[in-house]
Motif scaffolding. Sequence first.
Motif, PDB file in Angstrom:
ATOM      1  N   ILE A 133       0.872  -1.180   0.000  1.00 57.47           N
ATOM      2  CA  ILE A 133       0.000   0.000   0.000  1.00 57.47           C
ATOM      3  C   ILE A 133       0.903   1.221   0.000  1.00 57.47           C
ATOM      4  CG2 ILE A 133      -1.848   1.255   1.177  1.00 57.47           C
ATOM      5  CD1 ILE A 133      -2.697  -1.489   0.221  1.00 57.47           C
ATOM      6  N   ALA A 134       1.066   1.850  -1.158  1.00 59.55           N
ATOM      7  CA  ALA A 134       1.952   3.021  -1.270  1.00 59.55           C
ATOM      8  C   ALA A 134       1.133   4.297  -1.068  1.00 59.55           C
ATOM      9  CB  ALA A 134       2.663   3.006  -2.617  1.00 59.55           C
ATOM     10  N   ALA A 163       3.083  -1.154   4.104  1.00 60.89           N
ATOM     11  CA  ALA A 163       2.305   0.035   3.757  1.00 60.89           C
ATOM     12  C   ALA A 163       3.066   1.283   4.158  1.00 60.89           C
ATOM     13  CB  ALA A 163       0.946   0.007   4.449  1.00 60.89           C
ATOM     14  N   SER A 164       2.763   2.369   3.478  1.00 62.58           N
ATOM     15  CA  SER A 164       3.275   3.668   3.916  1.00 62.58           C
ATOM     16  C   SER A 164       2.277   4.277   4.886  1.00 62.58           C
ATOM     17  CB  SER A 164       3.477   4.607   2.717  1.00 62.58           C
ATOM     18  OG  SER A 164       2.221   5.070   2.222  1.00 62.58           O
ATOM     19  N   ILE A 185       5.210  -0.916   8.409  1.00 64.20           N
ATOM     20  CA  ILE A 185       4.797   0.425   7.985  1.00 64.20           C
ATOM     21  C   ILE A 185       6.046   1.289   7.821  1.00 64.20           C
ATOM     22  CG2 ILE A 185       3.454   2.493   8.567  1.00 64.20           C
ATOM     23  CD1 ILE A 185       1.691   0.710  10.335  1.00 64.20           C
ATOM     24  N   ASP A 186       6.213   1.886   6.638  1.00 63.91           N
ATOM     25  CA  ASP A 186       7.308   2.820   6.370  1.00 63.91           C
ATOM     26  C   ASP A 186       6.767   4.240   6.355  1.00 63.91           C
ATOM     27  OD1 ASP A 186       9.109   0.778   6.196  1.00 63.91           O
ATOM     28  OD2 ASP A 186       9.353   0.848   4.012  1.00 63.91           O
ATOM     29  N   GLU A 192       7.661  10.018  -6.507  1.00 66.40           N
ATOM     30  CA  GLU A 192       7.147   9.113  -7.536  1.00 66.40           C
ATOM     31  C   GLU A 192       6.090   8.159  -6.992  1.00 66.40           C
ATOM     32  OE1 GLU A 192      10.995  10.737  -8.530  1.00 66.40           O
ATOM     33  OE2 GLU A 192      10.488   9.372  -6.873  1.00 66.40           O
ATOM     34  N   GLY A 193       5.772   8.321  -5.694  1.00 69.18           N
ATOM     35  CA  GLY A 193       4.762   7.473  -5.088  1.00 69.18           C
ATOM     36  C   GLY A 193       5.268   6.110  -4.683  1.00 69.18           C
ATOM     37  N   LEU A 194       6.570   5.999  -4.412  1.00 62.94           N
ATOM     38  CA  LEU A 194       7.168   4.733  -4.006  1.00 62.94           C
ATOM     39  C   LEU A 194       7.470   4.749  -2.510  1.00 62.94           C
ATOM     40  CD1 LEU A 194       9.727   4.309  -6.937  1.00 62.94           C
ATOM     41  CD2 LEU A 194       7.430   3.334  -6.768  1.00 62.94           C
TER      42      LEU A 194
END
Length: 212
Positions: A133-134, A163-164, A185-186, A192-194
């Motif tokens: 989940i970005a 997920a972010s 979770i990061d 760039e949505g990464l």
Amino acid sequence: MVGVHKISHPIVNAELSKLRLSSTSSKEFREGINHIALILGLEASKDLEEVTFDGQTPIAAFKGTNIKPRVGLTPILRAGLGMTDALLTLFPSAPVYHLGIFREKVTLQPVEYYSKLPAQPPVDIVYLLDPLIATGGTAVAALTMIVDWGIPVDKIKLLCVLASHEGLKNVQSGFPGLEIWVAGIDETLTKEGLISPGLGDTGDRLFNTLRP
């Protein structure tokens, strides 16, 4: 975050760390996704309602249990396929409803290209499978399709490996009350949505289609 259940387990932590390594092979990556998905599925299903029945062993009568709700699995193509076998281990009779959604590279907006949802839902609860989940856009698009299909939000469980923080917030803002199960979770999401440090492109790493 309310509704987000982050798995805290040494095996999950070790598997997730291995998944992050760029040196991890596609075979090892598939195995790691499968292992984590199995643990996520076990944790996410521990509150399923049960019904009892009277049975007979070779020795004596006993009171047994079955799972009451009809469970359906909905992997988001193609990365969600990496989690499907693990959930089928837990729910071998569950129907699998594939959803094809990709994120357009310039706008980062989700684009639907495939749906295997029947006209009416023959299940009571849906496990939505998406390893990464970005921005949350793809998950939101899939959730919209499932809710429009007739499954209420409180009967959907979103399972993801990583997920972010921003992606989780975006999903929750669109679907408050949704139950989310995640292994990691990061905090950082690149322009760039990464997800950073993330896992890279999960689909490419699962199916060994990384370009040299």
